[in-house]
Design a protein around this motif. Structure first.
Motif, PDB file in Angstrom:
ATOM      1  N   MET A 136      35.986  35.750  55.138  1.00  0.00           N
ATOM      2  CA  MET A 136      34.710  36.450  55.257  1.00  0.00           C
ATOM      3  C   MET A 136      34.428  37.325  54.029  1.00  0.00           C
ATOM      4  O   MET A 136      33.274  37.468  53.633  1.00  0.00           O
ATOM      5  N   SER A 137      35.456  37.879  53.426  1.00  0.00           N
ATOM      6  CA  SER A 137      35.268  38.693  52.219  1.00  0.00           C
ATOM      7  C   SER A 137      34.672  37.856  51.100  1.00  0.00           C
ATOM      8  O   SER A 137      33.769  38.306  50.385  1.00  0.00           O
ATOM      9  N   GLY A 138      35.165  36.643  50.937  1.00  0.00           N
ATOM     10  CA  GLY A 138      34.612  35.748  49.925  1.00  0.00           C
ATOM     11  C   GLY A 138      33.217  35.293  50.277  1.00  0.00           C
ATOM     12  O   GLY A 138      32.326  35.233  49.420  1.00  0.00           O
ATOM     13  N   TRP A 139      32.996  34.964  51.534  1.00  0.00           N
ATOM     14  CA  TRP A 139      31.694  34.453  51.962  1.00  0.00           C
ATOM     15  C   TRP A 139      30.597  35.495  51.811  1.00  0.00           C
ATOM     16  O   TRP A 139      29.481  35.192  51.405  1.00  0.00           O
ATOM     17  N   THR A 140      30.910  36.752  52.122  1.00  0.00           N
ATOM     18  CA  THR A 140      29.893  37.804  52.047  1.00  0.00           C
ATOM     19  C   THR A 140      29.764  38.393  50.646  1.00  0.00           C
ATOM     20  O   THR A 140      28.908  39.230  50.409  1.00  0.00           O
ATOM     21  N   GLY A 141      30.633  37.978  49.739  1.00  0.00           N
ATOM     22  CA  GLY A 141      30.540  38.468  48.366  1.00  0.00           C
ATOM     23  C   GLY A 141      31.070  39.881  48.184  1.00  0.00           C
ATOM     24  O   GLY A 141      30.603  40.615  47.309  1.00  0.00           O
ATOM     25  N   MET A 142      32.045  40.274  48.983  1.00  0.00           N
ATOM     26  CA  MET A 142      32.663  41.587  48.784  1.00  0.00           C
ATOM     27  C   MET A 142      33.184  41.657  47.346  1.00  0.00           C
ATOM     28  O   MET A 142      33.731  40.674  46.850  1.00  0.00           O
ATOM     29  N   PRO A 143      33.022  42.779  46.672  1.00  0.00           N
ATOM     30  CA  PRO A 143      33.562  42.885  45.310  1.00  0.00           C
ATOM     31  C   PRO A 143      35.060  42.559  45.294  1.00  0.00           C
ATOM     32  O   PRO A 143      35.827  43.085  46.105  1.00  0.00           O
ATOM     33  N   LEU A 144      35.450  41.693  44.381  1.00  0.00           N
ATOM     34  CA  LEU A 144      36.830  41.203  44.330  1.00  0.00           C
ATOM     35  C   LEU A 144      37.826  42.341  44.144  1.00  0.00           C
ATOM     36  O   LEU A 144      38.875  42.354  44.789  1.00  0.00           O
ATOM     37  N   LEU A 145      37.525  43.298  43.302  1.00  0.00           N
ATOM     38  CA  LEU A 145      38.438  44.420  43.067  1.00  0.00           C
ATOM     39  C   LEU A 145      38.652  45.236  44.348  1.00  0.00           C
ATOM     40  O   LEU A 145      39.773  45.625  44.666  1.00  0.00           O
ATOM     41  N   THR A 146      37.578  45.472  45.096  1.00  0.00           N
ATOM     42  CA  THR A 146      37.694  46.184  46.371  1.00  0.00           C
ATOM     43  C   THR A 146      38.573  45.396  47.328  1.00  0.00           C
ATOM     44  O   THR A 146      39.449  45.963  47.994  1.00  0.00           O
ATOM     45  N   PHE A 147      38.344  44.093  47.392  1.00  0.00           N
ATOM     46  CA  PHE A 147      39.130  43.239  48.278  1.00  0.00           C
ATOM     47  C   PHE A 147      40.614  43.297  47.917  1.00  0.00           C
ATOM     48  O   PHE A 147      41.462  43.520  48.784  1.00  0.00           O
ATOM     49  N   VAL A 148      40.937  43.109  46.646  1.00  0.00           N
ATOM     50  CA  VAL A 148      42.340  43.072  46.223  1.00  0.00           C
ATOM     51  C   VAL A 148      43.014  44.423  46.455  1.00  0.00           C
ATOM     52  O   VAL A 148      44.119  44.494  47.004  1.00  0.00           O
ATOM     53  N   ALA A 149      42.352  45.503  46.052  1.00  0.00           N
ATOM     54  CA  ALA A 149      42.947  46.834  46.216  1.00  0.00           C
ATOM     55  C   ALA A 149      43.194  47.151  47.688  1.00  0.00           C
ATOM     56  O   ALA A 149      44.261  47.663  48.053  1.00  0.00           O
ATOM     57  N   THR A 150      42.247  46.822  48.533  1.00  0.00           N
ATOM     58  CA  THR A 150      42.405  47.094  49.956  1.00  0.00           C
ATOM     59  C   THR A 150      43.463  46.195  50.575  1.00  0.00           C
ATOM     60  O   THR A 150      44.239  46.637  51.434  1.00  0.00           O
ATOM     61  N   ALA A 151      43.514  44.937  50.162  1.00  0.00           N
ATOM     62  CA  ALA A 151      44.535  44.013  50.673  1.00  0.00           C
ATOM     63  C   ALA A 151      45.930  44.501  50.289  1.00  0.00           C
ATOM     64  O   ALA A 151      46.853  44.465  51.116  1.00  0.00           O
ATOM     65  N   VAL A 152      46.095  44.955  49.050  1.00  0.00           N
ATOM     66  CA  VAL A 152      47.403  45.480  48.618  1.00  0.00           C
ATOM     67  C   VAL A 152      47.776  46.701  49.459  1.00  0.00           C
ATOM     68  O   VAL A 152      48.910  46.820  49.941  1.00  0.00           O
ATOM     69  N   LEU A 153      46.842  47.605  49.655  1.00  0.00           N
ATOM     70  CA  LEU A 153      47.099  48.801  50.458  1.00  0.00           C
ATOM     71  C   LEU A 153      47.471  48.425  51.895  1.00  0.00           C
ATOM     72  O   LEU A 153      48.495  48.877  52.424  1.00  0.00           O
ATOM     73  N   ALA A 154      46.664  47.595  52.511  1.00  0.00           N
ATOM     74  CA  ALA A 154      46.874  47.245  53.923  1.00  0.00           C
ATOM     75  C   ALA A 154      48.169  46.476  54.143  1.00  0.00           C
ATOM     76  O   ALA A 154      48.963  46.813  55.020  1.00  0.00           O
ATOM     77  N   ARG A 155      48.374  45.433  53.355  1.00  0.00           N
ATOM     78  CA  ARG A 155      49.573  44.626  53.528  1.00  0.00           C
ATOM     79  C   ARG A 155      50.819  45.416  53.128  1.00  0.00           C
ATOM     80  O   ARG A 155      51.883  45.249  53.713  1.00  0.00           O
ATOM     81  N   GLY A 156      50.684  46.297  52.135  1.00  0.00           N
ATOM     82  CA  GLY A 156      51.804  47.154  51.754  1.00  0.00           C
ATOM     83  C   GLY A 156      52.210  48.071  52.894  1.00  0.00           C
ATOM     84  O   GLY A 156      53.394  48.214  53.210  1.00  0.00           O
ATOM     85  N   ILE A 157      51.221  48.709  53.533  1.00  0.00           N
ATOM     86  CA  ILE A 157      51.515  49.573  54.671  1.00  0.00           C
ATOM     87  C   ILE A 157      52.219  48.772  55.758  1.00  0.00           C
ATOM     88  O   ILE A 157      53.263  49.185  56.280  1.00  0.00           O
ATOM     89  N   ARG A 158      51.658  47.629  56.081  1.00  0.00           N
ATOM     90  CA  ARG A 158      52.220  46.838  57.183  1.00  0.00           C
ATOM     91  C   ARG A 158      53.645  46.374  56.901  1.00  0.00           C
ATOM     92  O   ARG A 158      54.556  46.599  57.685  1.00  0.00           O
ATOM     93  N   PHE A 159      53.854  45.712  55.778  1.00  0.00           N
ATOM     94  CA  PHE A 159      55.154  45.103  55.508  1.00  0.00           C
ATOM     95  C   PHE A 159      56.227  46.140  55.182  1.00  0.00           C
ATOM     96  O   PHE A 159      57.370  46.008  55.605  1.00  0.00           O
TER      97      PHE A 159
END
Length: 192
Positions: free
Chosen positions: A126-149
């Motif tokens: 959905m992030s790709g489909w809606t055109g979320m800014p790539l930098l926002t997506f990557v930074a948030t994914a790193v934060l979220a997955r880092g917290i989880r793992f």
């Protein structure tokens, strides 16, 4: 079928090249695979606690890289690949409504899906489909997955097998409550 896939993934945690298998599972889980990397991480960390941080790092890096594949599917092949994946997860009806609101809460959507048991692949596509800014997506994914793992790794490293059942049973609830409190805190600061 999912139970058989879950059991197969658990057995791969004992494979001599389990770290590479974890990298692969983490990568494909972020775009198409239904079983989360935690399934492999838990037995791997319990078997070798000294490698807890390496295991969490591998899961993080390859999960974010797989998230980029999900983002690309959403950006370039949503109709052909992304929509059928989301339909198979029962999310087809909400696609249009979700698209209109997604970018307003994109940071929170990625953070929430990255930390909680919500299927991360739905958010990456959905992030790709809606055109979320790539930098926002990557930074948030790193934060979220880092917290989880790293949280899972830290709990297993500190408490060992005693915490395993707790993680498997309550991690989703705890991470959801944490996300709600975090969001509430940001809203409180914003409107005070």
């Amino acid at each position: 079928m999912l139970q058989r896939l879950y059991n197969s993934t658990m057995q791969l945690a004992n494979h001599p090249r389990a770290l590479w298998v974890l990298a692969f599972v983490s990568f494909i889980e972020s775009s198409i695979f239904p079983i989360p990397p935690d399934v492999m991480m838990i037995p791997m960390i319990l078997a070798r606690p000294s490698r807890a941080w390496l295991i969490a790092l591998v899961a993080l890096v390859f999960s974010v890289l797989g998230g980029l594949l999900g983002y690309a599917i959403g950006s370039f092949a949503f109709e052909q690949i992304g929509q059928p994946i989301l339909a198979s997860l029962g999310k087809a009806d909400a696609i249009t409504e979700f698209n209109t609101r997604f970018n307003d809460f994109g940071f929170w959507a990625v953070l929430g899906a990255g930390i909680t048991p919500f299927p991360f692949k739905v958010i990456t596509i959905m992030s790709g489909w809606t055109g979320m800014p790539l930098l926002t997506f990557v930074a948030t994914a790193v934060l979220a997955r880092g917290i989880r793992f790293f949280l899972v790794a830290a709990l297993l490293w500190k408490f060992g097998a005693a915490i395993r059942e707790f993680i498997e049973k309550y991690f989703g609830i705890i991470s959801t409550v944490f996300l709600i409190l975090l969001f509430g805190g940001f809203m409180l600061v914003r409107y005070m």
